[in-house]
Scaffold this motif. Structure first.
Motif, short mmCIF file in Angstrom:
data_model
loop_
_atom_site.label_atom_id
_atom_site.label_comp_id
_atom_site.label_asym_id
_atom_site.label_seq_id
_atom_site.Cartn_x
_atom_site.Cartn_y
_atom_site.Cartn_z
N ALA A 209 0.68 -1.25 0.24
CA ALA A 209 -0.08 -0.06 0.23
C ALA A 209 1.04 1.18 -0.01
CB ALA A 209 -1.17 -0.06 1.12
N LEU A 210 2.08 1.36 0.56
CA LEU A 210 3.11 2.43 0.66
C LEU A 210 3.93 2.47 -0.65
CD1 LEU A 210 3.48 2.42 4.41
CD2 LEU A 210 1.90 3.93 3.06
N LEU A 211 3.89 1.37 -1.62
CA LEU A 211 4.79 1.54 -2.53
C LEU A 211 4.95 2.95 -3.43
CD1 LEU A 211 4.54 -1.96 -4.12
CD2 LEU A 211 6.66 -1.02 -3.00
N PRO A 212 6.10 3.59 -3.66
CA PRO A 212 6.04 4.54 -4.43
C PRO A 212 4.97 4.97 -5.72
CG PRO A 212 8.26 3.94 -3.88
CD PRO A 212 7.20 2.88 -3.68
N GLN A 213 5.16 3.91 -6.51
CA GLN A 213 4.17 4.01 -7.55
C GLN A 213 2.77 4.10 -7.25
OE1 GLN A 213 4.75 1.10 -10.47
NE2 GLN A 213 3.42 2.05 -12.20
N THR A 214 2.37 3.28 -6.25
CA THR A 214 1.10 3.19 -5.81
C THR A 214 0.63 4.66 -5.09
OG1 THR A 214 1.43 0.97 -5.08
CG2 THR A 214 -0.44 1.86 -4.50
N LEU A 215 1.60 5.20 -4.40
CA LEU A 215 1.23 6.50 -3.58
C LEU A 215 1.41 7.58 -4.73
CD1 LEU A 215 3.31 6.20 -0.35
CD2 LEU A 215 1.01 6.33 -0.72
N GLN A 216 2.17 7.45 -5.65
CA GLN A 216 1.99 8.59 -6.86
C GLN A 216 0.66 8.61 -7.56
OE1 GLN A 216 4.02 8.13 -10.40
NE2 GLN A 216 4.34 10.34 -10.86
N LEU A 217 -0.02 7.30 -7.88
CA LEU A 217 -1.30 7.11 -8.35
C LEU A 217 -2.16 7.88 -7.57
CD1 LEU A 217 -1.39 3.58 -9.90
CD2 LEU A 217 -1.47 5.51 -11.03
N ALA A 218 -2.21 7.53 -6.04
CA ALA A 218 -3.15 8.12 -4.97
C ALA A 218 -3.00 9.49 -4.97
CB ALA A 218 -2.86 7.38 -3.55
N ALA A 219 -2.09 10.14 -5.30
CA ALA A 219 -1.47 11.60 -5.06
C ALA A 219 -1.84 12.15 -6.11
CB ALA A 219 -0.28 11.76 -4.39
N SER A 220 -2.48 11.67 -7.29
CA SER A 220 -2.54 12.29 -8.45
C SER A 220 -4.17 12.30 -8.67
CB SER A 220 -1.86 11.72 -9.60
OG SER A 220 -2.69 10.68 -9.89
N PHE A 221 -4.85 12.46 -9.87
CA PHE A 221 -6.29 12.37 -10.05
C PHE A 221 -6.59 11.08 -10.68
CE2 PHE A 221 -6.54 16.93 -9.65
CZ PHE A 221 -7.71 17.14 -9.45
N SER A 222 -5.64 10.25 -10.60
CA SER A 222 -5.83 8.66 -11.30
C SER A 222 -6.99 8.01 -10.79
CB SER A 222 -4.44 7.96 -11.45
OG SER A 222 -4.84 6.59 -11.75
N ALA A 223 -7.81 7.38 -11.62
CA ALA A 223 -8.83 6.67 -11.03
C ALA A 223 -8.44 5.46 -10.29
CB ALA A 223 -9.89 6.46 -12.00
N ASP A 224 -7.08 4.95 -10.66
CA ASP A 224 -6.73 3.49 -10.56
C ASP A 224 -6.41 3.48 -8.91
OD1 ASP A 224 -6.66 3.14 -13.08
OD2 ASP A 224 -4.40 3.60 -13.25
N ALA A 225 -6.30 4.62 -8.16
CA ALA A 225 -6.12 4.66 -6.97
C ALA A 225 -7.24 3.95 -6.18
CB ALA A 225 -5.73 5.95 -6.26
N THR A 226 -8.39 4.47 -6.36
CA THR A 226 -9.63 3.66 -5.84
C THR A 226 -9.72 2.49 -6.02
OG1 THR A 226 -10.70 5.98 -5.97
CG2 THR A 226 -12.10 4.18 -5.38
N VAL A 227 -9.34 1.91 -7.41
CA VAL A 227 -9.43 0.62 -7.88
C VAL A 227 -8.48 -0.11 -7.05
CG1 VAL A 227 -8.81 -0.88 -9.85
CG2 VAL A 227 -10.12 1.12 -10.17
N LEU A 228 -7.35 0.16 -6.70
CA LEU A 228 -6.39 -0.61 -5.91
C LEU A 228 -6.76 -0.56 -4.58
CD1 LEU A 228 -2.88 0.92 -7.22
CD2 LEU A 228 -3.76 -1.33 -7.31
N GLY A 229 -7.53 0.30 -4.06
CA GLY A 229 -7.93 0.09 -2.48
C GLY A 229 -9.14 -0.80 -2.43
#
Length: 249
Positions: A209-229
């Motif tokens: 959950a704290l991987l850099p690429q994951t957090l970069q998605l979450a801290a942008s507008f990417s809808a992939d962050a909610t999908v991952l969650g």
């Protein structure tokens, strides 16, 4: 370099300011993680605390519209925010169904990706406090309204944009609020997943959950962050149900 700065623009101390902001956030993440681990805090607390600080760093270090497919994701969020605010979306077929935006936002809806470099940071950070001259959506953008999208995946981004537009803030404050809204939704889902996960896998999911690429998605507008969650929650629930019966909740 100095001559070019005076001819084009002057970056001044923005490199140092950016480094200070990122340095403080990264140092805080390390200290907080150490304190939480030393106190044997729950792993879900690690996700919330460290994810918030590191995600906040990513929301600053990623220039506007440079996140993964951020232009399209932001346009979708902007459209959803206009619907929430009851503002017009388009001038109709004669205008090509182009999304209407505020005049202060229009210059940023003309390209698929944003600028990079120190001048991009200077513009981003120096204009966070700008106010919008008008909150009326009356300027056509290059984004076409009509394509369907899952609004659930843009909940945090939409709420962030809606709040800043209601407060009359400019584009860069709106961008930051949308990113942080997306980060908040992701962290809540990720923390819930870690809390649901069987004990032996909690640490592993926390790291994922704290991987850099994951957090970069979450801290942008990417809808992939909610999908991952959501996928994290589903995986944790499946593994938990292998160890104990499901409860009514």
């Amino acid at each position: 370099t100095v001559a070019l700065q005076y001819v084009v623009d002057y970056s001044g101390q923005w490199s140092q300011r950016l480094s200070v902001v990122l340095g403080v956030l990264l140092f805080a993440a390390v200290v907080l993680a150490f304190v939480l681990l030393a106190r044997r805090a729950a792993f879900w607390a690690m996700v919330l605390v460290c994810g918030a600080v590191l995600g906040g760093a990513f929301s600053i270090v990623t220039p506007p519209l440079v996140g993964p497919d951020e232009y399209t994701h932001m346009a979708n969020s902007y459209q959803a925010a206009s619907e929430l605010l009851g503002q017009p979306l388009t001038n109709g077929e004669e205008d090509g169904w182009r999304l209407l935006v505020r005049a202060c936002d229009a210059p940023y809806f003309t390209a698929q990706s944003g600028d990079i470099g120190i001048y991009a940071y200077k513009e981003y950070l120096s204009h966070l406090g700008d106010a919008a001259a008008s909150n009326v959506t009356d300027t056509p953008s290059d984004f076409t309204v009509g394509s369907s999208f899952n609004r659930t995946l843009y909940l945090g981004q939409t709420l962030g944009i809606t709040l800043m537009r209601a407060l009359g803030r400019g584009f860069h404050a709106m961008l930051l609020a949308g990113r942080l809204g997306n980060l908040l939704v992701y962290l809540v889902l990720a923390a819930l997943a870690v809390a649901l996960m069987p004990e032996r896998w909690k640490g592993l999911l926390t790291c994922v959950a704290l991987l850099p690429q994951t957090l970069q998605l979450a801290a942008s507008f990417s809808a992939d962050a909610t999908v991952l969650g959501l996928v994290f929650c589903f995986t944790a629930l499946c593994l938990t149900l292998r160890q104990r019966p499901a409860r009514r909740a």
